[in-house]
Design a protein around this motif. Structure first.
Motif, PDB file in Angstrom:
ATOM      1  N   THR A   8      36.224  40.532  44.067  1.00 46.96           N
ATOM      2  CA  THR A   8      37.039  40.815  43.248  1.00 46.96           C
ATOM      3  C   THR A   8      37.940  40.232  42.882  1.00 46.96           C
ATOM      4  OG1 THR A   8      35.429  42.665  43.031  1.00 46.96           O
ATOM      5  CG2 THR A   8      37.221  41.869  41.315  1.00 46.96           C
ATOM      6  N   ILE A   9      39.003  40.168  43.781  1.00 45.51           N
ATOM      7  CA  ILE A   9      39.544  40.168  43.463  1.00 45.51           C
ATOM      8  C   ILE A   9      40.575  37.968  43.030  1.00 45.51           C
ATOM      9  CG2 ILE A   9      42.755  39.678  44.591  1.00 45.51           C
ATOM     10  CD1 ILE A   9      42.034  42.649  45.490  1.00 45.51           C
ATOM     11  N   TYR A  10      41.152  38.001  41.806  1.00 45.04           N
ATOM     12  CA  TYR A  10      41.214  36.642  41.742  1.00 45.04           C
ATOM     13  C   TYR A  10      40.163  36.348  42.561  1.00 45.04           C
ATOM     14  CZ  TYR A  10      46.269  37.456  41.737  1.00 45.04           C
ATOM     15  OH  TYR A  10      47.787  37.332  40.874  1.00 45.04           O
ATOM     16  N   ALA A  32      54.138  29.275  34.042  1.00 44.13           N
ATOM     17  CA  ALA A  32      53.642  29.819  33.114  1.00 44.13           C
ATOM     18  C   ALA A  32      52.873  31.154  33.352  1.00 44.13           C
ATOM     19  CB  ALA A  32      52.014  28.175  33.788  1.00 44.13           C
ATOM     20  N   SER A  33      52.691  31.887  32.803  1.00 43.66           N
ATOM     21  CA  SER A  33      51.933  32.716  33.193  1.00 43.66           C
ATOM     22  C   SER A  33      50.727  33.030  33.011  1.00 43.66           C
ATOM     23  CB  SER A  33      52.113  34.009  31.059  1.00 43.66           C
ATOM     24  OG  SER A  33      50.329  32.926  30.502  1.00 43.66           O
ATOM     25  N   PHE A  34      50.439  34.222  33.865  1.00 47.06           N
ATOM     26  CA  PHE A  34      49.695  34.263  34.882  1.00 47.06           C
ATOM     27  C   PHE A  34      48.042  33.928  33.472  1.00 47.06           C
ATOM     28  CE2 PHE A  34      45.833  37.252  34.763  1.00 47.06           C
ATOM     29  CZ  PHE A  34      44.876  36.826  36.085  1.00 47.06           C
ATOM     30  N   LYS A  35      48.023  34.431  32.685  1.00 47.96           N
ATOM     31  CA  LYS A  35      47.245  33.707  32.007  1.00 47.96           C
ATOM     32  C   LYS A  35      47.108  32.221  31.684  1.00 47.96           C
ATOM     33  CE  LYS A  35      45.629  36.488  27.990  1.00 47.96           C
ATOM     34  NZ  LYS A  35      46.248  37.212  26.910  1.00 47.96           N
ATOM     35  N   GLN A  36      47.816  31.732  31.236  1.00 51.01           N
ATOM     36  CA  GLN A  36      47.458  30.331  31.208  1.00 51.01           C
ATOM     37  C   GLN A  36      47.346  29.583  32.647  1.00 51.01           C
ATOM     38  OE1 GLN A  36      51.149  28.501  29.602  1.00 51.01           O
ATOM     39  NE2 GLN A  36      49.987  26.417  29.487  1.00 51.01           N
ATOM     40  N   GLY A  37      47.909  29.885  33.577  1.00 49.90           N
ATOM     41  CA  GLY A  37      47.586  29.654  35.316  1.00 49.90           C
ATOM     42  C   GLY A  37      46.341  29.525  35.599  1.00 49.90           C
ATOM     43  N   VAL A  54      50.944  41.164  35.001  1.00 53.01           N
ATOM     44  CA  VAL A  54      51.135  41.172  33.451  1.00 53.01           C
ATOM     45  C   VAL A  54      52.156  40.960  33.282  1.00 53.01           C
ATOM     46  CG1 VAL A  54      49.680  43.479  32.633  1.00 53.01           C
ATOM     47  CG2 VAL A  54      52.074  43.172  33.614  1.00 53.01           C
ATOM     48  N   PRO A  55      52.977  40.094  32.267  1.00 54.10           N
ATOM     49  CA  PRO A  55      53.913  39.490  32.000  1.00 54.10           C
ATOM     50  C   PRO A  55      55.394  40.531  32.003  1.00 54.10           C
ATOM     51  CG  PRO A  55      52.479  39.580  29.788  1.00 54.10           C
ATOM     52  CD  PRO A  55      51.888  40.050  30.769  1.00 54.10           C
ATOM     53  N   LEU A  56      56.421  39.655  32.443  1.00 57.07           N
ATOM     54  CA  LEU A  56      57.416  40.118  33.291  1.00 57.07           C
ATOM     55  C   LEU A  56      57.906  41.259  32.754  1.00 57.07           C
ATOM     56  CD1 LEU A  56      59.421  40.639  35.268  1.00 57.07           C
ATOM     57  CD2 LEU A  56      60.900  38.324  34.067  1.00 57.07           C
ATOM     58  N   LEU A  75      42.999  39.814  30.828  1.00 57.07           N
ATOM     59  CA  LEU A  75      42.465  39.957  31.981  1.00 57.07           C
ATOM     60  C   LEU A  75      43.489  40.029  33.173  1.00 57.07           C
ATOM     61  CD1 LEU A  75      40.413  37.467  32.123  1.00 57.07           C
ATOM     62  CD2 LEU A  75      42.411  35.879  32.190  1.00 57.07           C
ATOM     63  N   THR A  76      42.984  39.939  33.951  1.00 54.65           N
ATOM     64  CA  THR A  76      43.783  41.076  35.259  1.00 54.65           C
ATOM     65  C   THR A  76      43.048  40.002  36.404  1.00 54.65           C
ATOM     66  OG1 THR A  76      42.379  42.581  36.089  1.00 54.65           O
ATOM     67  CG2 THR A  76      44.190  43.481  33.947  1.00 54.65           C
ATOM     68  N   PRO A  77      43.559  40.350  37.620  1.00 52.25           N
ATOM     69  CA  PRO A  77      43.071  39.666  38.926  1.00 52.25           C
ATOM     70  C   PRO A  77      41.976  40.300  39.124  1.00 52.25           C
ATOM     71  CG  PRO A  77      46.028  40.350  39.305  1.00 52.25           C
ATOM     72  CD  PRO A  77      45.172  40.541  37.742  1.00 52.25           C
ATOM     73  N   LEU A  78      41.864  41.586  38.925  1.00 48.45           N
ATOM     74  CA  LEU A  78      40.695  42.184  39.173  1.00 48.45           C
ATOM     75  C   LEU A  78      39.693  42.066  39.208  1.00 48.45           C
ATOM     76  CD1 LEU A  78      42.008  45.619  40.062  1.00 48.45           C
ATOM     77  CD2 LEU A  78      40.526  44.462  41.330  1.00 48.45           C
ATOM     78  N   ASN A  79      39.436  41.558  37.066  1.00 51.85           N
ATOM     79  CA  ASN A  79      38.302  41.055  36.189  1.00 51.85           C
ATOM     80  C   ASN A  79      38.312  40.281  35.857  1.00 51.85           C
ATOM     81  OD1 ASN A  79      39.979  40.442  34.345  1.00 51.85           O
ATOM     82  ND2 ASN A  79      39.919  42.922  33.312  1.00 51.85           N
ATOM     83  N   LEU A  80      39.307  39.147  36.939  1.00 51.96           N
ATOM     84  CA  LEU A  80      39.250  37.424  36.246  1.00 51.96           C
ATOM     85  C   LEU A  80      37.307  37.101  36.179  1.00 51.96           C
ATOM     86  CD1 LEU A  80      41.205  35.500  35.928  1.00 51.96           C
ATOM     87  CD2 LEU A  80      41.199  34.728  38.076  1.00 51.96           C
ATOM     88  N   TRP A  81      37.084  37.757  37.174  1.00 53.08           N
ATOM     89  CA  TRP A  81      35.588  37.441  37.430  1.00 53.08           C
ATOM     90  C   TRP A  81      33.675  38.101  36.211  1.00 53.08           C
ATOM     91  CZ3 TRP A  81      31.459  40.191  38.042  1.00 53.08           C
ATOM     92  CH2 TRP A  81      31.552  41.833  38.214  1.00 53.08           C
TER      93      TRP A  81
END
Length: 323
Positions: free
Chosen positions: A24-26, A131-136, A290-292, A313-319
């Motif tokens: 799941t992760i990323y 970039a933020s996680f989301k943008q990246g 999440v952002p800083l 959106l999180t690393p666990l639910n990106l998929w």
DNA sequence: TGCCAGGCGGGGT
DNA sequence: ACCCCGCATGGC
């Protein structure tokens, strides 16, 4: 491009291995769909493993254009990608009382880092710059969707990023559509450097320190990107990639006088030892990337468990969420 | 609108 | 060794 079925192999799961979390992760949905994990084992010829869980074992079916790979080679590659030989008990012992990572052995027990090939690792790292996680992850998603090569495995479509040789030939307008901004120039520089230096063949023979130096010769690749690349592709964990996000969070958690890379690196090595970079990786997971400002609030409230149910959106639910 | 984000290099001290 | 600024792009 449709791949043909070659054979199946079964793999015995190691201790402390959670297939679902690891898958799941990323992950994007062409990598994991909630049931099967699709791993690209080779690009020439294109070769994919469809991995699923069955009781105490993993079952892997191999698909390719040519019948070259052997069963033991395939099994070995899969075990490497899934980190079967890592002694994460040792990591868990280091962090069981850690103010940042204490929930990793509980909430993410058995989760391993899924490694990627060197080039894919570098592309991921460049997309995370400033970039933020989301943008990246949006940039990376665009790259896959707009420039990737589709490999058909039965009724599933796996996407492979363009290799360095293919990336340098991409139409500039197509690359611009991926919205990488100035980072696209870094990718082009990197692709040329990979080709000129046969890096995919040579870098795995270098020590982490020397590998970092070599990657930093690429214009646009600094310490953070070089180290993140080595974490994701080589599972080199002793050199933590430290960005402003990690630095500020570590400063708060450990009450450090400053958030400079130097100070934070020293402390993370002290706290997490040879697992420092894996710690940084899991820090992003427990804080849902999440952002800083939000991450600092969560730290203050001691809210360091990953969210398994959120709209964000999180690393666990990106998929399942990223489209 | 106008900041600023999981960096980086170049040019200053 | 440091410090500081601009840099594409998207999100808020």
């Amino acid at each position: 491009m449709k791949l043909g079925k070659l054979f199946s192999v079964s793999l015995e799961k190691p201790r402390l291995f959670n297939f679902k979390l690891t898958s799941t992760i990323y992950s994007f949905n062409w990598i994991y769909n909630g049931k099967n994990l699709y791993l690209i084992l080779d690009y020439n010829p294109p070769t994919v493993a469809k991995v699923s869980e069955k009781d105490k074992e993993l079952n892997a079916t191999i698909y390719s254009l040519k019948n070259i790979i052997t069963q033991s080679e395939a099994a070995e590659k899969i075990e490497k990608v899934l980190g079967f030989n890592e002694k994460i008990e040792e990591f868990y012992n280091k962090i069981k009382d850690d103010p940042l990572l204490k929930y990793v052995p509980i909430k993410l027990k058995g989760a391993r880092l899924r490694s990627v090939d060197l080039w894919t690792g570098l592309v991921i790292a460049v997309c995370q710059q400033n970039a933020s996680f989301k943008q990246g992850w949006r940039m990376l998603y665009n790259l896959y969707k707009k420039t990737g090569k589709v490999l058909q495995v039965e009724d599933h479509y796996v996407i492979a990023l363009p290799r360095p040789k293919e990336l340098v030939k991409l139409d500039a307008r197509l690359l611009a559509e991926c919205k990488l901004g100035y980072r696209s120039q870094t990718l082009i520089e990197a692709a040329k450097f990979f080709l000129e230096n046969s890096l995919e063949e040579k870098l795995p023979r270098e020590s982490p320190i020397s590998a970092e130096k070599i990657l930093r010769e690429i214009k646009g690749v600094g310490q953070y990107s070089a180290r993140l690349t080595l974490v994701l592709s080589m599972r080199y964990y002793e050199l933590p990639p430290i960005d402003r996000w990690t630095a500020r969070i570590a400063q708060e958690a450990y009450k450090l006088p400053s958030a400079t890379v130097k100070t934070v690196e020293r402390v993370l090595k002290e706290k997490w030892g040879r697992w420092a970079a894996l710690g940084v990786f899991f820090l992003t997971v427990v804080l849902d990337a999440v952002p800083l400002s939000e991450a600092l609030m969560r730290l203050k409230e001691n809210d360091l468990k990953p969210s398994f149910s959120t709209e964000d959106l999180t690393p666990l639910n990106l998929w399942s969420k990223m489209t």
